[in-house]
Design a protein around this motif. Structure first.
Motif, PDB file in Angstrom:
ATOM      1  N   LEU A   4       0.852  -1.196   0.000  1.00 37.86           N
ATOM      2  CA  LEU A   4       0.000   0.000   0.000  1.00 37.86           C
ATOM      3  C   LEU A   4       0.882   1.238   0.000  1.00 37.86           C
ATOM      4  CD1 LEU A   4      -1.816  -2.270   1.311  1.00 37.86           C
ATOM      5  CD2 LEU A   4      -2.934  -0.445   2.564  1.00 37.86           C
ATOM      6  N   LYS A   5       0.642   2.138  -0.930  1.00 36.06           N
ATOM      7  CA  LYS A   5       1.436   3.367  -0.964  1.00 36.06           C
ATOM      8  C   LYS A   5       0.564   4.578  -0.673  1.00 36.06           C
ATOM      9  CE  LYS A   5       2.878   7.190  -3.159  1.00 36.06           C
ATOM     10  NZ  LYS A   5       2.194   8.217  -3.976  1.00 36.06           N
ATOM     11  N   PHE A   6       1.039   5.418   0.232  1.00 36.12           N
ATOM     12  CA  PHE A   6       0.315   6.646   0.551  1.00 36.12           C
ATOM     13  C   PHE A   6       1.158   7.854   0.161  1.00 36.12           C
ATOM     14  CE2 PHE A   6      -1.391   3.395   3.273  1.00 36.12           C
ATOM     15  CZ  PHE A   6      -2.765   3.586   3.127  1.00 36.12           C
ATOM     16  N   ARG A 195      11.124  12.722  -9.030  1.00 33.21           N
ATOM     17  CA  ARG A 195       9.956  13.254  -8.337  1.00 33.21           C
ATOM     18  C   ARG A 195       8.723  12.392  -8.585  1.00 33.21           C
ATOM     19  NH1 ARG A 195      10.176  18.174  -6.022  1.00 33.21           N
ATOM     20  NH2 ARG A 195       8.500  17.203  -4.823  1.00 33.21           N
ATOM     21  N   GLY A 196       7.964  12.244  -7.538  1.00 28.59           N
ATOM     22  CA  GLY A 196       6.760  11.411  -7.631  1.00 28.59           C
ATOM     23  C   GLY A 196       7.073   9.917  -7.609  1.00 28.59           C
ATOM     24  N   GLY A 197       8.330   9.576  -7.302  1.00 26.01           N
ATOM     25  CA  GLY A 197       8.795   8.195  -7.448  1.00 26.01           C
ATOM     26  C   GLY A 197       8.298   7.200  -6.415  1.00 26.01           C
ATOM     27  N   SER A 198       7.537   7.645  -5.431  1.00 27.62           N
ATOM     28  CA  SER A 198       7.060   6.674  -4.433  1.00 27.62           C
ATOM     29  C   SER A 198       6.121   5.631  -5.028  1.00 27.62           C
ATOM     30  CB  SER A 198       6.342   7.388  -3.288  1.00 27.62           C
ATOM     31  OG  SER A 198       7.231   8.222  -2.612  1.00 27.62           O
ATOM     32  N   ASP A 199       5.362   6.032  -6.026  1.00 25.16           N
ATOM     33  CA  ASP A 199       4.510   5.049  -6.719  1.00 25.16           C
ATOM     34  C   ASP A 199       5.382   3.962  -7.328  1.00 25.16           C
ATOM     35  OD1 ASP A 199       2.616   6.980  -6.288  1.00 25.16           O
ATOM     36  OD2 ASP A 199       2.360   7.511  -8.402  1.00 25.16           O
ATOM     37  N   TYR A 200       6.473   4.421  -7.901  1.00 25.84           N
ATOM     38  CA  TYR A 200       7.396   3.516  -8.566  1.00 25.84           C
ATOM     39  C   TYR A 200       7.981   2.538  -7.536  1.00 25.84           C
ATOM     40  CZ  TYR A 200      10.852   2.563 -12.325  1.00 25.84           C
ATOM     41  OH  TYR A 200      11.614   2.010 -13.313  1.00 25.84           O
TER      42      TYR A 200
HETATM   43 MG    MG Z   1       2.523  11.333  -6.336  1.00 28.76          MG
END
Ligand code: MG
Ligand code: ASP
Length: 437
Positions: A4-6, A195-200
């Motif tokens: 799960l990613k927040f 940037r935004g790499g947490s989804d990755y």
């Molecule tokens: Mg994001």
């Protein structure tokens, strides 16, 4: 085991952080990937820029402002003094590190250490919070298992080999908390997935542990079938195939980091996009399943530049396109859309840093024309040759809009065309009315 990613806003305030347990089920074994608290990564980027510019007073001021925010954050997150003190020590540790950088030894290596602190802070604080409320959890150090190679490509096998021992070491623990975004590079230095790499991160961990499902929790109720800022009555897309999601990700469907689709696709791990504010809503499920005969979404990307090379030398010649593409390759400029005729080729780019150099070199081949302020509009869905009628409907609905380029047949999931940005709103609305209403 699910991942799960927040995102940053889901941990953006003490209240929101506490609410994560409405979604995370402590009785189920899960890996929870957290972004930095919203705004933090931006501030850290600014701090790095101040150091790079040798402006230490500015760096110090930015650090202090950010630290003040965290001090307020922990007074609200923790009820108990002992835990609050523990949290204070954590904050001091990370901020002392930020203060300790000096201008003269500051390079991009140090800069990456700075931007990594956001995720280290959010996860450590959350881990201590879980302790305070008596929920057992393990903090997984992403820097020990997230690895990219010399081409900045994540190494899934490395992730598998290095994360599994942590999971095996804690058979009785359900919750594993870890940092999104950060990783180590081939030199072993601290690096990140952009940037935004947490989804990755979430999708890579999902691939690494062959997870049953990856859930990306954000503030939106899934991916929409058109741009909600422009078109009224857009709806979340319930099901998307990996290929369709990959097409849309390029179009800045901001809800998912573009590269996140690929590891999940490779290992067939379903990815769900869900809304923290409306946890019961279905959201968007991205999986290997594709639906026949359905148009899924319309998307657009602005800031596109079209380049046309007109050359009679192209006629019946081979090797011409290669030489054209090599120019773009030399300037590390990705080409997005391509159309050709017998004597001309048009391509689009969105990175224009080397536009001058590129057009100069291309003019050796023929006459070069450049159009700026263009927009790519794409329609994504089942557009295979055996599903009839969509092409005609799509073109018919935009027949009043001048088309600069049109591309079909590159994949079975996409028709794209290039128009002037000033015509975008009209194009998106007409297509929506015709395809979805
Ligand atoms: Mg994001
Ligand atoms: N914190 C990082 C960023 O703001 C990574 C992420 O949130 O996904 O870009």
């Amino acid at each position: 085991m699910k991942v799960l990613k927040f995102g940053g806003t889901s941990v953006g305030s003490p209240e929101r952080m506490k609410k994560l347990l409405d979604i995370i089920n402590p009785n189920e074994r899960q890996i929870v990937v957290l972004s930095a608290v919203s705004g933090t990564t931006n501030s850290l980027v600014e701090i790095g820029q101040a150091y790079l510019a040798s402006d230490k007073p500015k760096a110090n001021l930015l650090i202090k402002t950010l630290k003040d925010k965290y001090e307020v954050f922990i007074t609200e997150l923790f009820a108990n003094t002992a835990y609050r003190e523990q949290a204070k020590e954590i904050i001091d540790y990370h901020f002392d590190l930020l203060y300790a950088f000096s201008n003269d030894l500051f390079t991009t290596i140090e800069d990456k250490v700075i931007v990594a602190q956001g995720e280290l802070l959010s996860t450590t604080l959350y881990h201590v919070y879980l302790k305070e409320i008596g929920v057992p959890s393990v903090l997984l150090p992403a820097l020990d298992f997230m690895k990219i190679d010399a081409d900045n490509e994540p190494i899934v096998d490395y992730i598998t080999d290095h994360i599994q021992p942590f999971l095996d070491a804690a058979p009785d623990i359900n919750l594993f908390i870890t940092q999104g975004y950060i990783c180590r590079n081939s030199f072993g230095e601290i690096d990140n997935l952009r940037r935004g790499g947490s989804d990755y991160t979430a999708s890579l961990i999902g691939a690494g542990i062959r997870s049953e499902e990856v859930q990306i929790w954000t503030d939106i109720d899934g991916m929409h079938n058109n741009d909600p800022r422009i078109v009224k009555g857009t709806k979340p897309i319930a099901n998307l195939s990996f290929d369709e999601a990959a097409e849309l990700a390029y179009f800045g469907a901001k809800i998912l980091h573009p590269q996140s689709v690929f590891p999940a696709q490779k290992y067939k791990i379903p990815v769900r996009l869900l809304n923290t504010m409306e946890p019961k809503a279905f959201g968007t499920l991205i999986s290997s399943e594709s639906e026949k005969g359905k148009i899924k979404s319309i998307a657009a990307k602005d800031g596109i530049t079209a380049i046309k090379i007109h050359s009679s030398r192209m006629l019946l010649a081979y090797g011409f396109l290669r030489r054209v593409f090599e120019v773009f390759e030399r300037y590390k400029t990705p080409i997005d859309m391509i159309t050709t005729s017998e004597v001309a080729v048009s391509v689009t780019i969105d990175e224009t840093k080397y536009l001058g150099e590129i057009t100069k070199e291309l003019s050796d081949f023929g006459v070069v024309e450049v159009d700026v302020n263009q927009t790519i509009v794409c329609v994504v869905g089942d557009l295979s040759a055996d599903s009839h009628g969509f092409g005609a409907r799509i073109l018919d609905s935009i027949k009043h809009i001048p088309l600069r380029m049109i591309s079909y047949g590159g994949s079975e999931h996409n028709v794209s065309f290039l128009i002037k940005t000033e015509d975008k709103v009209e194009a998106l609305r007409s297509l929506h009315n015709r395809l979805f209403e």
